[in-house]
Motif scaffolding. Structure first.
Motif, mmCIF file in Angstrom:
data_model
loop_
_atom_site.group_PDB
_atom_site.id
_atom_site.type_symbol
_atom_site.label_atom_id
_atom_site.label_comp_id
_atom_site.label_asym_id
_atom_site.label_seq_id
_atom_site.Cartn_x
_atom_site.Cartn_y
_atom_site.Cartn_z
ATOM 1 N N MET A 396 37.675 -70.145 -15.017
ATOM 2 C CA MET A 396 38.866 -70.853 -14.555
ATOM 3 C C MET A 396 39.408 -71.787 -15.629
ATOM 4 S SD MET A 396 37.814 -71.964 -10.679
ATOM 5 C CE MET A 396 37.373 -70.769 -9.422
ATOM 6 N N GLU A 397 40.716 -71.910 -15.662
ATOM 7 C CA GLU A 397 41.367 -72.912 -16.497
ATOM 8 C C GLU A 397 42.014 -73.956 -15.596
ATOM 9 O OE1 GLU A 397 44.040 -71.121 -19.222
ATOM 10 O OE2 GLU A 397 42.486 -69.986 -20.274
ATOM 11 N N GLY A 398 42.247 -75.131 -16.144
ATOM 12 C CA GLY A 398 42.849 -76.190 -15.340
ATOM 13 C C GLY A 398 43.387 -77.291 -16.219
ATOM 14 N N GLU A 399 43.322 -78.510 -15.712
ATOM 15 C CA GLU A 399 43.825 -79.642 -16.473
ATOM 16 C C GLU A 399 43.009 -80.881 -16.166
ATOM 17 O OE1 GLU A 399 47.399 -81.151 -13.531
ATOM 18 O OE2 GLU A 399 47.904 -79.729 -15.115
ATOM 19 N N VAL A 400 43.099 -81.860 -17.053
ATOM 20 C CA VAL A 400 42.374 -83.120 -16.882
ATOM 21 C C VAL A 400 42.977 -83.885 -15.711
ATOM 22 C CG1 VAL A 400 41.824 -85.346 -17.921
ATOM 23 C CG2 VAL A 400 41.741 -83.258 -19.314
ATOM 24 N N PHE A 401 42.129 -84.223 -14.732
ATOM 25 C CA PHE A 401 42.569 -85.038 -13.596
ATOM 26 C C PHE A 401 42.454 -86.520 -13.925
ATOM 27 C CE2 PHE A 401 41.403 -87.355 -9.681
ATOM 28 C CZ PHE A 401 42.572 -87.168 -8.955
ATOM 29 N N THR A 402 41.321 -86.884 -14.514
ATOM 30 C CA THR A 402 41.123 -88.247 -14.990
ATOM 31 C C THR A 402 40.004 -88.221 -16.024
ATOM 32 O OG1 THR A 402 40.777 -90.568 -14.357
ATOM 33 C CG2 THR A 402 39.417 -88.919 -13.247
ATOM 34 N N PHE A 403 39.891 -89.261 -16.813
ATOM 35 C CA PHE A 403 38.853 -89.309 -17.847
ATOM 36 C C PHE A 403 38.588 -90.750 -18.244
ATOM 37 C CE2 PHE A 403 42.744 -89.497 -20.213
ATOM 38 C CZ PHE A 403 42.463 -90.287 -21.328
ATOM 39 N N THR A 404 37.491 -90.949 -18.934
ATOM 40 C CA THR A 404 37.182 -92.245 -19.517
ATOM 41 C C THR A 404 36.562 -92.037 -20.890
ATOM 42 O OG1 THR A 404 36.019 -94.361 -19.190
ATOM 43 C CG2 THR A 404 34.864 -92.376 -18.506
ATOM 44 N N LEU A 405 36.848 -92.926 -21.816
ATOM 45 C CA LEU A 405 36.248 -92.874 -23.154
ATOM 46 C C LEU A 405 35.058 -93.817 -23.172
ATOM 47 C CD1 LEU A 405 39.489 -92.954 -25.374
ATOM 48 C CD2 LEU A 405 38.262 -90.971 -24.458
ATOM 49 N N ASP A 406 33.869 -93.229 -23.220
ATOM 50 C CA ASP A 406 32.624 -93.996 -23.178
ATOM 51 C C ASP A 406 32.162 -94.259 -24.601
ATOM 52 O OD1 ASP A 406 30.081 -95.023 -22.793
ATOM 53 O OD2 ASP A 406 29.643 -93.686 -21.107
ATOM 54 N N ARG A 411 26.425 -89.996 -29.625
ATOM 55 C CA ARG A 411 25.606 -89.983 -30.827
ATOM 56 C C ARG A 411 26.291 -90.809 -31.899
ATOM 57 N NH1 ARG A 411 23.431 -84.206 -32.094
ATOM 58 N NH2 ARG A 411 24.451 -84.649 -34.059
ATOM 59 N N SER A 412 25.544 -91.143 -32.940
ATOM 60 C CA SER A 412 26.139 -91.944 -34.013
ATOM 61 C C SER A 412 27.182 -91.165 -34.807
ATOM 62 C CB SER A 412 25.043 -92.464 -34.951
ATOM 63 O OG SER A 412 24.217 -91.409 -35.407
ATOM 64 N N ASP A 413 27.115 -89.809 -34.804
ATOM 65 C CA ASP A 413 28.134 -89.037 -35.510
ATOM 66 C C ASP A 413 29.338 -88.721 -34.611
ATOM 67 O OD1 ASP A 413 26.828 -87.285 -33.854
ATOM 68 O OD2 ASP A 413 26.581 -85.701 -35.333
ATOM 69 N N ASP A 414 29.168 -88.863 -33.306
ATOM 70 C CA ASP A 414 30.250 -88.720 -32.328
ATOM 71 C C ASP A 414 30.109 -89.845 -31.311
ATOM 72 O OD1 ASP A 414 31.990 -86.584 -32.922
ATOM 73 O OD2 ASP A 414 30.424 -85.145 -32.441
ATOM 74 N N PRO A 415 30.470 -91.066 -31.687
ATOM 75 C CA PRO A 415 30.156 -92.233 -30.853
ATOM 76 C C PRO A 415 30.928 -92.312 -29.546
ATOM 77 C CG PRO A 415 31.517 -92.873 -32.717
ATOM 78 C CD PRO A 415 31.131 -91.440 -32.948
ATOM 79 N N VAL A 416 32.057 -91.616 -29.442
ATOM 80 C CA VAL A 416 32.867 -91.684 -28.228
ATOM 81 C C VAL A 416 32.653 -90.419 -27.406
ATOM 82 C CG1 VAL A 416 35.178 -91.931 -27.267
ATOM 83 C CG2 VAL A 416 34.595 -93.084 -29.416
ATOM 84 N N VAL A 417 32.168 -90.574 -26.179
ATOM 85 C CA VAL A 417 32.004 -89.451 -25.262
ATOM 86 C C VAL A 417 33.155 -89.463 -24.270
ATOM 87 C CG1 VAL A 417 30.572 -88.454 -23.432
ATOM 88 C CG2 VAL A 417 29.500 -89.389 -25.487
ATOM 89 N N VAL A 418 33.839 -88.329 -24.176
ATOM 90 C CA VAL A 418 34.951 -88.214 -23.233
ATOM 91 C C VAL A 418 34.398 -87.674 -21.913
ATOM 92 C CG1 VAL A 418 37.251 -87.280 -22.823
ATOM 93 C CG2 VAL A 418 36.486 -87.724 -25.173
ATOM 94 N N GLN A 419 34.143 -88.578 -20.978
ATOM 95 C CA GLN A 419 33.686 -88.184 -19.647
ATOM 96 C C GLN A 419 34.910 -87.756 -18.842
ATOM 97 O OE1 GLN A 419 30.578 -87.959 -19.168
ATOM 98 N NE2 GLN A 419 29.449 -89.599 -20.206
ATOM 99 N N THR A 420 34.888 -86.542 -18.319
ATOM 100 C CA THR A 420 36.103 -85.945 -17.788
ATOM 101 C C THR A 420 35.900 -85.385 -16.389
ATOM 102 O OG1 THR A 420 36.583 -85.231 -20.059
ATOM 103 C CG2 THR A 420 37.946 -84.301 -18.308
ATOM 104 N N ILE A 421 36.908 -85.572 -15.544
ATOM 105 C CA ILE A 421 37.020 -84.835 -14.296
ATOM 106 C C ILE A 421 38.225 -83.916 -14.442
ATOM 107 C CG2 ILE A 421 37.463 -84.929 -11.816
ATOM 108 C CD1 ILE A 421 36.046 -87.601 -11.744
ATOM 109 N N ALA A 422 37.978 -82.614 -14.331
ATOM 110 C CA ALA A 422 39.047 -81.628 -14.449
ATOM 111 C C ALA A 422 39.233 -80.916 -13.116
ATOM 112 C CB ALA A 422 38.712 -80.611 -15.543
ATOM 113 N N GLU A 423 40.439 -80.474 -12.879
ATOM 114 C CA GLU A 423 40.740 -79.642 -11.718
ATOM 115 C C GLU A 423 41.020 -78.232 -12.205
ATOM 116 O OE1 GLU A 423 43.925 -81.587 -9.621
ATOM 117 O OE2 GLU A 423 42.504 -82.655 -8.330
ATOM 118 N N LEU A 424 40.233 -77.265 -11.714
ATOM 119 C CA LEU A 424 40.261 -75.908 -12.247
ATOM 120 C C LEU A 424 40.807 -74.918 -11.227
ATOM 121 C CD1 LEU A 424 36.693 -75.903 -13.838
ATOM 122 C CD2 LEU A 424 38.844 -76.433 -14.993
#
Length: 478
Positions: A396-406, A411-424
């Motif tokens: 399924m494909e969809g779109e971002v419903f909401t997200f937060t930048l944690d 990790r130290s090489d990717d310090p920002v984790v995009v926690q996402t709720i998507a609707e598919l």
């Protein structure tokens, strides 16, 4: 007639300019750029992507076998192909096989699939190949290698290209190898490898197959000749009497790199995507000998298909700007793990919930029709209990419903984790997970996303896999 009925490739979105690597060591660049697997990718996840691409929009129930070829298997004693088959959501009643330890593994798996289908032991076999090889720091191989995967479906139905025959030679020589304790690929002296090894054997096997099937170089529409470097590739083409501009498939060395076991199949997929009915394709691959195959393209090649093409993957990319990030993505330097990566896994829980974790199944309530992920015994909507059917949501494909930048979890090489709720999908199935292959600053509500199978973290001696969302790649039918 046995042949190839579907095909697909996969190239990671990340690239690095070879000049970035060369400048670190105060040495010359070999030019161009190479593909780099993300820090949550490995040979299994890339093979899953190539397999899903090849089967895009097609039924999976008829597939009776999955073969996987690689020299960089995440598991040394465990069937990697079984995990790939589960992630692709193939049925349980199939044959799975791993082909390892040789750069000819991809073409060997393909030959085995042709023999299996031709004999009638299996009707449809999906052949996958993937590699993430490591060259010594400062070596030519560090710049020359690339990461990628490919998959082809071998069948007797709706064949794009018929398998006309093969020719093989075997030769024992120490030129390129890796011992069980080695991290990096070992090589002998360059002139010996390229002269007595690659060029000599490729000329012998190609001359042999042309003679066997009464063909001449001028009869070949596209020659698919994987090579370790551009100069050697050009020299071989000249010695074979082929025209570089009209008869030779792009070797992908300047913009992807040499992808090991997967490279022959990746080039074959690229050739098929550009072929016309009646074309004669010659495929050859070298390692401790050589294999060659002849294919003839059919009218089926002109039908519209939904697979993302190789050129679509080439066109879309994100550049790595630092050598340090390249090293961390290749697992050569340790990074400080974030909170999500400190969890202790359980083989029992993974097995119990494997249909949600690996196959990406949700539950569809038979009473009210609501789909939830992961599988739930009790419906969120009508509270019906144990009254559901499993449905696959990975396609399924969809779109971002909401997200937060944690900013605390990565990790130290990717310090920002995009926690996402998507609707598919049309049912707007809610999926909660991390986003990958993205620039965090560019994520926004409503962004189109799809799902991808990735390696989450390692723990208890196991590699732990789950699904993430990512921005929909452009190209193809997107």
């Amino acid at each position: 007639m046995v042949g190839i009925s579907l095909c697909g490739s996969y190239i990671p979105i990340f690239r690095i300019d070879r000049r970035v690597i060369a400048d670190i060591w105060d040495r010359g660049s070999i030019g161009g750029e190479r593909s780099v697997a993300n820090n949550d990718e490995d040979s299994i996840t890339m093979a899953v992507e190539a397999a899903r691409n090849s089967l895009r929009g097609q039924p999976k129930e008829a597939i009776e076998g999955l073969f996987f070829a690689t020299t960089t298997a995440p598991y040394i004693e465990k069937m990697n192909s079984a995990l790939i088959a589960a992630a692709v959501d193939l049925k349980r009643e199939i044959t799975t096989l791993d082909f390892a330890h040789s750069l000819r593994g991809g073409i060997g798996a393909l030959k085995t699939a042709f023999d299996s289908v031709k004999s009638g032991s299996m009707r449809n076999v999906l052949v996958t190949a993937s590699d993430c090889r490591l060259g010594y720091p400062k070596s030519d191989q560090e710049q020359a290698f690339g990461d990628g995967a490919a998959a082809v479906l071998v069948s007797k139905d709706n064949v794009l290209a018929t398998f006309e025959g093969s020719y093989s030679i075997c030769s024992e020589m120490m030129d390129v190898w890796r011992n069980p304790e080695d991290t990096f690929v070992r090589t002998w002296e360059g002139r010996f490898i390229l002269g007595e090894g690659y060029t000599s054997h490729m000329k012998e096997v190609i001359t042999g197959i042309l003679k066997k099937y009464n063909l001449e170089p001028k009869d070949i529409s596209k020659a698919i000749l994987p090579a370790p470097d551009i100069r050697t590739h050009k020299r071989l083409v000249k010695q074979l009497g082929l025209d570089m501009k009209t008869q030779v498939q792009d070797p992908l060395l300047s913009n992807v790199g040499y992808c090991g076991t997967a490279h022959s199949l990746m080039m074959l997929v690229g050739a098929l995507e550009e072929s016309r009915p009646g074309d004669i394709l010659l495929l050859a691959s070298y390692a401790d000998g050589a294999d060659a195959m002849i294919f003839k393209v059919t009218e089926e090649i002109e039908k519209e298909r939904t697979q993302r093409k190789l050129k679509d993957y080439l066109d879309e990319k994100l550049m790595l700007s630092s050598y340090a990030r390249f090293l961390s993505y290749k697992g050569l330097v340790d990074t400080v793990p974030g909170e999500p990566f400190r969890l202790f896994p359980s083989a029992t829980v993974t097995w119990r919930d494997r249909n949600s974790i690996i196959r990406c199944h949700g539950s569809k309530c038979r009473n009210c029709g609501v789909i939830t992920f992961p599988i739930q015994r009790v419906c969120y909507s009508c509270r019906s209990k144990d009254n559901f059917e499993e449905v696959r949501i990975s396609d399924m494909e969809g779109e971002v419903f909401t997200f937060t930048l944690d900013n605390l979890a990565g990790r130290s090489d990717d310090p920002v984790v995009v926690q996402t709720i998507a609707e598919l999908g049309e049912d707007k199935v809610r999926f909660y997970g991390m986003m990958t292959d993205c620039e965090p600053s560019e994520v926004k509500v409503g962004m189109p996303v799809d799902l991808t199978f990735r390696r989450i973290y390692d723990g208890a001696g196991m590699h732990n896999y789950f699904w993430k969302c990512r921005p929909v790649r452009k190209g193809g039918n997107q």
